[in-house]
Design a protein around this motif. Structure first.
Motif, short mmCIF file in Angstrom:
data_model
loop_
_atom_site.label_atom_id
_atom_site.label_comp_id
_atom_site.label_asym_id
_atom_site.label_seq_id
_atom_site.Cartn_x
_atom_site.Cartn_y
_atom_site.Cartn_z
N LEU A 9 15.01 37.94 19.20
CA LEU A 9 15.35 38.75 20.37
C LEU A 9 15.85 40.13 19.95
O LEU A 9 15.48 41.15 20.55
CB LEU A 9 16.42 38.04 21.21
N ALA A 10 16.67 40.17 18.91
CA ALA A 10 17.17 41.46 18.42
C ALA A 10 16.02 42.32 17.89
O ALA A 10 15.98 43.53 18.12
CB ALA A 10 18.21 41.25 17.34
N GLN A 11 15.07 41.70 17.18
CA GLN A 11 13.91 42.46 16.69
C GLN A 11 13.11 43.03 17.85
O GLN A 11 12.68 44.20 17.81
CB GLN A 11 13.01 41.54 15.86
N LEU A 12 12.93 42.23 18.89
CA LEU A 12 12.17 42.68 20.05
C LEU A 12 12.90 43.82 20.76
O LEU A 12 12.28 44.81 21.17
CB LEU A 12 11.95 41.51 21.01
N ALA A 13 14.21 43.69 20.89
CA ALA A 13 15.00 44.74 21.53
C ALA A 13 14.87 46.06 20.78
O ALA A 13 14.60 47.11 21.36
CB ALA A 13 16.46 44.31 21.63
N SER A 39 17.71 41.22 30.38
CA SER A 39 17.56 41.94 31.64
C SER A 39 16.99 43.35 31.43
O SER A 39 16.13 43.80 32.19
CB SER A 39 18.91 42.04 32.37
N VAL A 40 17.46 44.03 30.40
CA VAL A 40 16.97 45.39 30.12
C VAL A 40 15.52 45.34 29.67
O VAL A 40 14.69 46.16 30.09
CB VAL A 40 17.87 46.08 29.08
N LEU A 41 15.17 44.37 28.84
CA LEU A 41 13.77 44.23 28.43
C LEU A 41 12.88 43.94 29.63
O LEU A 41 11.75 44.47 29.73
CB LEU A 41 13.63 43.13 27.38
N ALA A 42 13.37 43.13 30.56
CA ALA A 42 12.58 42.83 31.77
C ALA A 42 12.30 44.11 32.56
O ALA A 42 11.21 44.30 33.10
CB ALA A 42 13.30 41.81 32.63
N ALA A 43 13.30 45.00 32.61
CA ALA A 43 13.10 46.27 33.32
C ALA A 43 12.08 47.16 32.62
O ALA A 43 11.50 48.05 33.25
CB ALA A 43 14.44 47.01 33.43
N LEU A 44 11.83 46.90 31.33
CA LEU A 44 10.81 47.62 30.59
C LEU A 44 9.47 46.89 30.59
O LEU A 44 8.54 47.26 29.87
CB LEU A 44 11.27 47.82 29.13
N GLY A 45 9.39 45.83 31.41
CA GLY A 45 8.14 45.07 31.52
C GLY A 45 7.90 44.09 30.40
O GLY A 45 6.76 43.68 30.15
N VAL A 54 9.74 35.42 23.81
CA VAL A 54 10.18 36.43 22.84
C VAL A 54 9.18 36.53 21.69
O VAL A 54 8.77 37.63 21.29
CB VAL A 54 11.58 36.10 22.31
N LEU A 55 8.76 35.38 21.17
CA LEU A 55 7.81 35.40 20.05
C LEU A 55 6.47 35.98 20.48
O LEU A 55 5.84 36.75 19.74
CB LEU A 55 7.63 33.97 19.51
N ALA A 56 6.03 35.64 21.69
CA ALA A 56 4.77 36.19 22.20
C ALA A 56 4.87 37.70 22.38
O ALA A 56 3.93 38.45 22.06
CB ALA A 56 4.40 35.52 23.52
N TRP A 479 22.87 54.79 28.95
CA TRP A 479 23.53 53.50 29.11
C TRP A 479 22.92 52.81 30.33
O TRP A 479 23.08 53.26 31.45
CB TRP A 479 25.03 53.70 29.30
N TRP A 480 22.19 51.71 30.10
CA TRP A 480 21.53 50.97 31.17
C TRP A 480 22.41 49.78 31.57
O TRP A 480 22.81 48.99 30.71
CB TRP A 480 20.17 50.45 30.72
N VAL A 481 22.66 49.65 32.87
CA VAL A 481 23.47 48.55 33.39
C VAL A 481 22.60 47.71 34.31
O VAL A 481 22.13 48.20 35.35
CB VAL A 481 24.70 49.07 34.17
N PRO A 482 22.32 46.44 33.97
CA PRO A 482 21.51 45.60 34.86
C PRO A 482 22.21 45.41 36.21
O PRO A 482 23.43 45.34 36.29
CB PRO A 482 21.42 44.27 34.10
N ARG A 483 21.39 45.35 37.25
CA ARG A 483 21.92 45.21 38.60
C ARG A 483 22.80 43.96 38.71
O ARG A 483 22.46 42.89 38.20
CB ARG A 483 20.78 45.11 39.61
N GLY A 484 23.94 44.11 39.40
CA GLY A 484 24.84 42.99 39.61
C GLY A 484 25.83 42.76 38.50
O GLY A 484 26.69 41.88 38.60
N ARG A 485 25.74 43.55 37.42
CA ARG A 485 26.68 43.39 36.30
C ARG A 485 27.65 44.56 36.26
O ARG A 485 27.32 45.66 36.69
CB ARG A 485 25.92 43.31 34.97
N PRO A 486 28.84 44.34 35.72
CA PRO A 486 29.77 45.47 35.58
C PRO A 486 29.26 46.43 34.51
O PRO A 486 28.44 46.08 33.66
CB PRO A 486 31.07 44.78 35.15
N ALA A 487 29.78 47.65 34.56
CA ALA A 487 29.33 48.68 33.62
C ALA A 487 29.62 48.31 32.17
O ALA A 487 28.96 48.82 31.26
CB ALA A 487 29.98 50.02 33.97
#
Length: 706
Positions: A9-13, A39-45, A54-56, A479-487
């Motif tokens: 996951l860290a490599q993908l990020a 969540s941030v990766l999902a926002a990047l498609g 993650v592996l795919a 700084w990206w904050v996913p919706r519904g989460r605190p900053a």
């Protein structure tokens, strides 16, 4: 002991520019949670919802460059000769050519560079290499290739290595005025400062020796109540708020009938009553202007005016149509647009096409408003230059846009969904910040050759001699904050700063404008070095320039490529700051993180250190008034090498009230206060221009020598 190998996951990020850790304001390393990363990766498609996904995604990323015939975009500086990889079926004959912006065509040859072929999706792919010539002109070009019976293309952007200062600024510094345009009202204003007030203020400033007027963002706001008061939360950064139109200066007013003239007068009488309020009423002002402007819009235009309007609409293209369509639908259906029927949430849908036909008159009206307001602001810039200013108007560029605005509707997936821009916890806000603004998706920007960004810059540059970029670090990372989460549960996402700064420099070069980056706060030294290398000025605020957290830095040590000022819009005007207004307001609103007495002691110590330095250097006597201290602080700034010195209009009149109190919304009248004197009574532009206090402060900045 070395760090353990990063997880999949860290490599993908990291492959997608998403930070998995960061250093906070106290110097501690903070690890970003897996939930935030997913969540941030999902926002990047990118699907990272489970281990298999993650592996795919990692495997797909490794082959993504090979699946693209050409890179999404190629960015280079003038004189560079980069190699461009081309991925085609192995053994394909390749024909490459460059279509230059001016229409010229150049053939390109391959470079001898062997790369092992790779099987991708069952096809053996080869990699050819092209070298771009070092004499490509500045601008936006198109690289095209043919292979077999297929073709592909990409945008090539050549940017200036360094943005040069305007000629006279290389030899001598300039000073100018800083103001919130809406707050500077004249007797002729309709309750809000407008383009004509800007021209009036600027030409008066030019007579005092000023070379620029830096104003708040004039980006578009909602066309219906309640208009967002913050100029830093616009509905669109490409288009302009028609609230800044001076109605009487629309040329078609001259062709109104006597009865129509009388109606305009009635609307203006209603609106001018707003000039006497101690708080700005944008909605009432716009209601009166809009009524008058609709009547003027219906007036027959001359042939040359019709032609100019048509040329404007053609130049602005689909972006203007989308913005005007959004405005028309908002006036018909209200906000937020996410409550509209699903089919109207897609600007390319058949339903929106049908709405365009139904609302054609309203859409043309909103296009016309843009034509009028942009023309008036451009005319203000011409007047300031004609009056002798070396720069004229410097416009401010906000960080982002309102999630319910027209850009969020029209730009689709160019903006990240379910994400908000903000800032991590710091010394001033230990809960972090969420600015409620959807960020650019860096991948989609690149795929579009940065067209939305370029178009936005072009609008601003056409009306200005310079642009100030708020939070310029956002062109490097946000700084990206996913919706519904605190900053606190956000993370940084990297941007291609070479592209974003390069395009900014290119558009400024073409407009003959300079660029100022607001680089306050936590900004790494290499970023400031990079900006200076590219010719982008920084920002220095006297109160923040300290050697050890308390003692003021000598002005002689300030940066040269910089706009220096005593205060900024997130602090009280200087007279207020000297009296602890910022502490009093924060205490009243419950925003202090330390006991009041401790805050007062720390603030007193810092302020007294500055005043003691002014006394030591002969700028201030032992007994001095607040006005004396304000003047001495500005005189102190003139000893710096900074190319630009800014003087707040609020300081010229002795205003003490904070323009904007960070961390508040309705608790404080942010962005709603007109300029006022020390007695907090609103002042007009007409009174400012005859103010002895203003003239005295200006003399502190213009006086030569020590």
């Amino acid at each position: 002991m070395p760090d353990a190998a990063p997880s999949a996951l860290a490599q993908l990020a990291r492959a997608h520019g998403v930070a998995t850790d960061y250093w906070d304001w106290q110097g501690s390393r903070i690890m970003v949670s897996d939930d935030t990363i997913v969540s941030v990766l999902a926002a990047l498609g990118v699907d990272a919802s489970n281990d298999a996904a993650v592996l795919a995604a990692l495997e797909g990323f490794a082959e993504s460059a090979w699946r693209r015939v050409l890179p999404r975009v190629v960015i280079l500086r003038e004189g560079w000769t980069p190699w461009v990889p081309v991925h085609v079926p192995d053994g394909s004959e390749l024909l490459a050519r460059m279509h230059l912006e001016d229409g010229d065509l150049r053939d390109l040859a391959q470079v001898e560079h062997w790369v092992e072929p790779r099987t991708v999706d069952g096809v053996l792919m080869g990699e050819a290499t092209l070298e771009l010539p070092g004499d490509l002109p500045l601008g936006y070009h198109r690289l095209e290739i043919d292979y077999g019976d297929q073709s592909a293309s990409t945008t090539v952007i050549v940017t200036p290595p360094h943005l040069e200062l305007p000629g006279t600024l290389k030899r001598d510094r300039a000073w100018g005025l800083l103001t919130q345009l809406y707050a500077v009202r004249s007797d002729r204003s309709w309750g809000i400062g407008d383009a004509a007030d800007l021209a009036e203020l600027g030409t008066w400033g030019a007579r005092q020796g000023a070379d620029f007027v830096l104003v708040n963002p004039v980006h578009a706001a909602e066309p219906v109540p309640a208009m967002e008061p913050s100029p830093y939360l616009p509905t669109s950064r490409r288009f302009v708020n028609p609230m800044y139109i001076r109605v009487e200066e629309v040329p078609e007013v001259g062709y109104l009938s006597a009865a129509e003239h009388q109606l305009v007068e009635w609307h203006s009488d209603d609106a001018r009553r707003l000039n006497h309020l101690d708080r700005l009423d944008r909605d009432s002002s716009w209601q009166a202007k809009q009524a008058a402007l609709r009547m003027i819009f219906r007036t027959e235009r001359t042939h040359r005016r019709r032609r100019d309007f048509e040329v404007f609409c053609e130049r602005e293209g689909q972006g203007l149509v989308d913005y005007a369509t959004w405005c028309a639908i908002v006036m018909d259906r209200g906000l937020p647009w996410e409550d509209w029927p699903k089919e109207l949430q897609d600007p390319r849908s058949d339903a929106v096409t049908a709405e365009r036909e139904r609302l054609a008159g309203d859409i043309e009206f909103h296009c016309w408003l843009q034509w009028v307001v942009q023309a008036q602001l451009a005319e203000a810039q011409r007047e300031l230059r004609a009056a002798g200013m070396r720069l004229g108007v410097i416009h401010d560029l906000a960080v982002g846009v309102h999630p319910d605005g027209s850009d969020a509707w029209a730009l689709g997936d160019v903006l990240a969904r379910d994400i908000s821009v903000g800032a991590p916890p710091d010394d001033y806000n230990q809960l972090g910040q969420d600015w409620s603004q959807p960020p650019w998706r860096p991948d989609r920007l690149a795929e579009l050759g940065y067209a939305p960004y370029r178009e936005m810059l072009r609008t601003i540059m056409a009306m200005a001699g310079g642009v100030r970029v708020d939070h310029i670090i956002g062109l490097f990372r946000l700084w990206w904050v996913p919706r519904g989460r605190p900053a606190t549960e956000g993370t940084y996402v990297q941007y291609d700063h070479e592209a974003l700064i390069g395009i900014l420099a290119l558009e400024a070069h073409r407009a003959g404008a300079l660029v100022i980056g607001e680089d306050l706060g936590t900004v790494e030294d290499w970023v400031r070095d990079y900006l200076a290398e590219r010719g982008v000025l920084g920002t220095s605020i006297l109160w923040f320039e300290r050697k050890d957290g308390v003692a003021p830095r000598a002005p002689e040590t300030y940066r040269e490529l910089c706009l220096a000022s005593v205060t900024t819009h997130d602090l009280p005007p200087t007279a207020g700051y000297l009296q602890g207004e910022h502490i009093a307001v924060r205490h009243e609103l419950g925003l202090l993180t330390r006991p009041l007495e401790e805050e007062i002691r720390a603030d007193d110590a810092q302020r007294e250190a500055v005043l003691a330095e002014l006394r030591r250097r002969g700028l201030l006597g032992e007994k001095s008034t607040i006005e004396d201290q304000v003047g001495a602080l500005h005189r102190y700034l003139t000893w710096s090498p900074s190319r630009l010195i800014g003087v707040s209009v609020a300081d010229l009149v002795g205003d003490e009230r904070t323009i904007n109190q960070p961390g508040t919304d309705e608790e404080y009248p942010n962005w709603r206060l007109p300029i006022a004197g020390p007695d907090k009574v609103a002042l007009t532009l007409d009174e400012l221009m005859v103010s002895r206090r203003a003239k005295r402060l200006i003399r502190c900045v213009t006086r030569r020598g020590r």
